[in-house]
Design an enzyme around this catalytic site. Structure first.
Site, PDB file in Angstrom:
ATOM      1  N   THR A  85       0.766  -1.105   0.105  1.00 25.01           N
ATOM      2  CA  THR A  85      -0.012   0.088   0.132  1.00 25.01           C
ATOM      3  C   THR A  85       0.856   1.324  -0.067  1.00 25.01           C
ATOM      4  O   THR A  85       0.276   2.506   0.011  1.00 25.01           O
ATOM      5  CB  THR A  85      -0.968  -0.019   1.259  1.00 25.01           C
ATOM      6  N   GLY A  86       2.152   1.138  -0.019  1.00 25.60           N
ATOM      7  CA  GLY A  86       3.078   2.454   0.090  1.00 25.60           C
ATOM      8  C   GLY A  86       2.845   2.924  -1.323  1.00 25.60           C
ATOM      9  O   GLY A  86       2.524   2.535  -2.289  1.00 25.60           O
ATOM     10  N   LYS A  87       3.352   4.230  -1.384  1.00 29.94           N
ATOM     11  CA  LYS A  87       3.226   5.220  -2.457  1.00 29.94           C
ATOM     12  C   LYS A  87       4.041   4.410  -3.743  1.00 29.94           C
ATOM     13  O   LYS A  87       3.521   4.550  -5.056  1.00 29.94           O
ATOM     14  CB  LYS A  87       3.843   6.641  -2.347  1.00 29.94           C
ATOM     15  N   GLN A  88       5.182   4.271  -3.706  1.00 28.35           N
ATOM     16  CA  GLN A  88       6.113   3.743  -4.603  1.00 28.35           C
ATOM     17  C   GLN A  88       5.696   2.365  -5.053  1.00 28.35           C
ATOM     18  O   GLN A  88       5.640   1.910  -6.528  1.00 28.35           O
ATOM     19  CB  GLN A  88       7.619   3.640  -4.256  1.00 28.35           C
ATOM     20  N   HIS A  92      28.379   2.240  -6.603  1.00 30.12           N
ATOM     21  CA  HIS A  92      28.006   1.045  -6.039  1.00 30.12           C
ATOM     22  C   HIS A  92      28.498   0.469  -5.081  1.00 30.12           C
ATOM     23  O   HIS A  92      29.808   0.727  -4.858  1.00 30.12           O
ATOM     24  CB  HIS A  92      27.916  -0.117  -7.181  1.00 30.12           C
ATOM     25  N   GLU A  98      31.194  -4.972 -14.100  1.00 30.93           N
ATOM     26  CA  GLU A  98      31.780  -3.875 -13.783  1.00 30.93           C
ATOM     27  C   GLU A  98      32.977  -4.411 -12.695  1.00 30.93           C
ATOM     28  O   GLU A  98      32.883  -5.728 -12.144  1.00 30.93           O
ATOM     29  CB  GLU A  98      30.806  -2.770 -13.080  1.00 30.93           C
TER      30      GLU A  98
END
Length: 715
Positions: free
Chosen positions: A56-59, A292, A249
């Site tokens: 239910t979070g915004k993102q 990173h 990388e």
């Protein structure tokens, strides 16, 4: 953090492999076979039933709406201690309840870093088959504890953390935050450390009409839940995957292990699937963490150059920039005996084909500094006095460094991360000689929750070659290992090492030259280790680096040789992997003379850049008088290209692109990805004479070269 007084940076061998006596990445030992059995859980598609934790979070809500519309079979989600409905789907109070009622095949964890470890553990305990964690800055020790749990079971597989997730373009299943307009159904499998470089790869394939089958984000953390070899095993058995792309990388040994697997695969399979790859990090300065958390070269680990050579020797087609993959894979799959199955919803566009393989990056000069300047956002910098006090509190007294004429040889001992084993390990070498140490490093992994066992310690002592030492020295060394482990675990270190010598007078040991690298994600994400955070020493950190950090930007000034230090390119990029590759290609195309770096900085705005961070980034770049041209290279995922363009316009108007010198410095802007057309329109409407908007990467690099050439001639 106190730099070691001896030169202990990177291994210069191009063929070195890290040595593990008690761990083999291809082993079927009882320690790993359980988790290895979960590799098949990566095969997602239309059949995959997905739940969201933090539903239910915004993102999570925004992501779920997009994924549902795209075709992902989301069946509900979890909100702790709550029940109900969201987006027309059920909300359950726990993952265990969701498993019982919704029977999901996978969970996407969309919670903040300080909640992510608990959410992953809950999913493991509920035996969710596939767990996808996208959060960045989950503390390393939480991740090692999680992998201790994963190694003892055969139900759950983890993707991430710090990864864009996993997506089946051909099966319309997204678990992550990948930019959906970039993807198209097809038959190329991708596994990548870098999110932005994976988007570049996907975009190139889509423009070539090839599309993708399954794309796995390995992620850029120190320890990855799924690595290159795991993904390659899936691609080998996947009928929808005709060819494979690896995006690697610097940092760790996953690329070398992939090269070993590929070499064996090509021997045992009559018609192996073609594999291409790109590696980022050739221009990374020694001793730096490049954005990173896992993008640093540890002792005994290979460089970007050695990774490139290992993959090339295994028969992998190498490219220098992922925008070339479309043309490369089209040509490879069109060879006699192969056919290209076009993607379903794309029209092939012309691809640049020049020099896309057998390219050679100029190696960065490998002179190693006497003091290694580690400067990374996930580490603490402690003064020498604070470090010695801390070590004394763990019964680790520090002696002066022995003279070069001392008859007692020094040995190297510590606790660090064994990335492939996904666990801590004792790190040892019978010598501290700068020329010999990198090739004599030995890792002895152990379980995070158990700690070093007697057999683990005995193995480490054996490799230290203290066999002839008096019993007192051996016992003290064993005790030192226990004390280092207590310090490592309780203070949440990434690496803690010392040198030791056998005392000739008392038949004991003397400990000297301590080195400590501490993870600050525990404080920034979870509020732990506040006492150490308060003691952070920033006296040697440049002001621009601290300002960038305050705005969530990773800024690393580069230090070219004196004859190369004028008329340089300032780079502004979103995403660490893309920033690394941008530096590499600029050096390959534009360095003059060839041994020089072309760029003045590494600047990663991150995957959630805003107009404000872009404006701040410009100010940081332009504060460096060496910069003559700015190159903005953006591939939009979560980052919207029109928002980036607005930030560029704002920055240009505020600082007039040439602050302090009264001269406008040209800015080359290349925007790709999410809302790229809107971004280009913002720049067009602004009408800034100093901004040159270019669509293609190669064209952008050429334009940067033209402008920097003009600046040099005018000087």
């Amino acid at each position: 953090m106190l730099p070691r007084t001896r030169c202990l940076s990177r291994n210069l061998s191009t063929t070195h492999r890290i040595s593990h006596t008690s761990y083999n990445p291809f082993s079927t030992s009882s320690q790993r076979s359980g988790y290895d059995d979960t590799i098949q859980n990566l095969k997602i598609g239309r059949h995959t039933r997905v739940i969201f934790q933090g539903f239910t979070g915004k993102q999570a809500t925004a992501n779920a709406k997009e994924s549902l519309q795209w075709g992902t079979h989301i069946v509900g989600g979890v909100k702790p201690n709550s029940s109900g409905e969201h987006l027309g789907l059920p909300v359950l109070p726990s993952v265990r309840a969701a498993m019982a009622e919704l029977k999901p095949d996978a969970t996407g964890i969309y919670v903040a870093a300080h909640q992510a470890a608990a959410a992953i553990e809950e999913a493991i305990e509920a035996e969710v088959p596939l767990i996808v964690a996208v959060a960045e800055h989950i503390p390393l020790h939480d991740i090692m504890r999680i992998h201790s749990m994963l190694s003892k079971q055969s139900k759950s597989r983890l993707v991430g953390a710090n990864a864009p997730g996993i997506i089946s373009a051909i099966g319309r299943c997204r678990i992550g935050f990948q930019p959906l307009p970039t993807f198209s159904p097809g038959h190329i499998g991708i596994v990548a450390k870098s999110g932005t470089l994976s988007y570049e790869t996907v975009g190139s394939l889509t423009r070539a009409g090839l599309g993708q089958s399954l794309c796995i984000g390995m992620g850029g953390d120190v320890i990855a839940g799924t690595n290159f070899v795991d993904a390659l095993k899936v691609f080998e058995q996947d009928d929808d995957t005709e060819a494979v792309i690896i995006v690697g990388e610097l940092g760790g040994t996953a690329e070398e292990e992939a090269a070993d697997w590929i070499a064996q695969y090509r021997k045992r399979v009559k018609d192996p699937k073609p594999i291409a790859a790109v590696i980022g990090g050739f221009q990374a300065p020694p001793g730096q963490v490049m954005g990173h958390a896992g993008a640093w070269t540890g002792l005994g680990e290979g460089t970007a150059e050695s990774k490139y050579k290992a993959l090339e020797a295994a028969g992998v087609t190498m490219v220098d920039h992922p925008a070339k993959f479309g043309g490369v894979m089209t040509e490879i799959l069109a060879r006699p005996g192969r056919t290209v199955r076009q993607s379903e919803h794309t029209t092939p566009r012309a691809q640049q084909r020049r020099s896309y393989h057998t390219c050679r990056f100029p190696a960065r000069p490998q002179t190693l500094p006497e003091i290694i300047p580690f400067q990374q956002r996930r580490s603490y910098h402690l003064t020498p006095d604070h470090l010695i006090t801390l070590l004394n509190s763990y019964n680790i007294p520090i002696s002066p460094t022995p003279s070069s004429t001392s008859p007692s040889p020094s040995h190297f001992l510590g606790i660090t991360v064994a990335r492939s084993a996904r666990s801590p390990s004792i790190i040892t070498s019978p010598t501290t000689s700068p020329t010999q140490l990198p090739n004599r490093i030995h890792h002895t992994p152990f379980d995070y929750r158990i700690g070093p066992t007697p057999s683990t310690i005995a193995s480490a002592l054996s490799h230290l070659q203290l066999d002839a030492a008096p019993p007192k020295a051996t016992a003290q060394t064993a005790s030192l290992i226990h004390n280092l482990w207590a310090l490592y675990r309780e203070k949440e270190a990434i690496t803690a090492t010392v040198s030791l010598s056998v005392s000739t007078s008392e038949d004991g040991i003397e400990v000297h030259d301590p080195y400590l690298l501490l993870d600050d994600a525990a404080f920034k994400s979870n509020g732990r280790q506040s006492d150490l955070h308060a003691r952070r020493d920033t006296s040697h950190v440049p002001a621009a680096v601290l300002e960038a950090e305050a705005h969530g930007i990773v800024y690393i000034p580069l230090e070219p040789a004196a004859q190369c230090a004028t008329h340089l390119i300032g780079t502004l990029v979103n995403g660490a992997g893309l920033a690394l590759n941008t530096l590499d290609v600029l050096a390959l195309r534009l360095a003059s003379p060839p041994t020089c770096t072309a760029a003045a900085n590494f600047l990663d705005t991150g995957g959630k850049a805003t107009a404000a961070t872009i404006s701040t980034s410009f100010k940081l770049i332009l504060s460096d008088p060496r910069v003559s041209v700015v190159f903005v290279n953006i591939f939009g995922g979560l980052t919207l290209c029109d928002m980036i363009a607005e930030g560029i316009v704002l920055a240009c108007r505020e600082v007039e692109v040439g602050v302090g010198v009264g001269v406008r410095k040209p800015v080359v802007v290349r925007l790709r990805g999410t809302r790229e057309s809107e971004g280009m329109e913002v720049l067009r409407r602004a009408g800034l004479e100093s901004v040159f908007a270019v669509e293609g990467f190669e064209e952008a690099v050429q334009e940067v070269g033209r402008l920097i050439g003009m600046r040099r001639q005018a000087a």
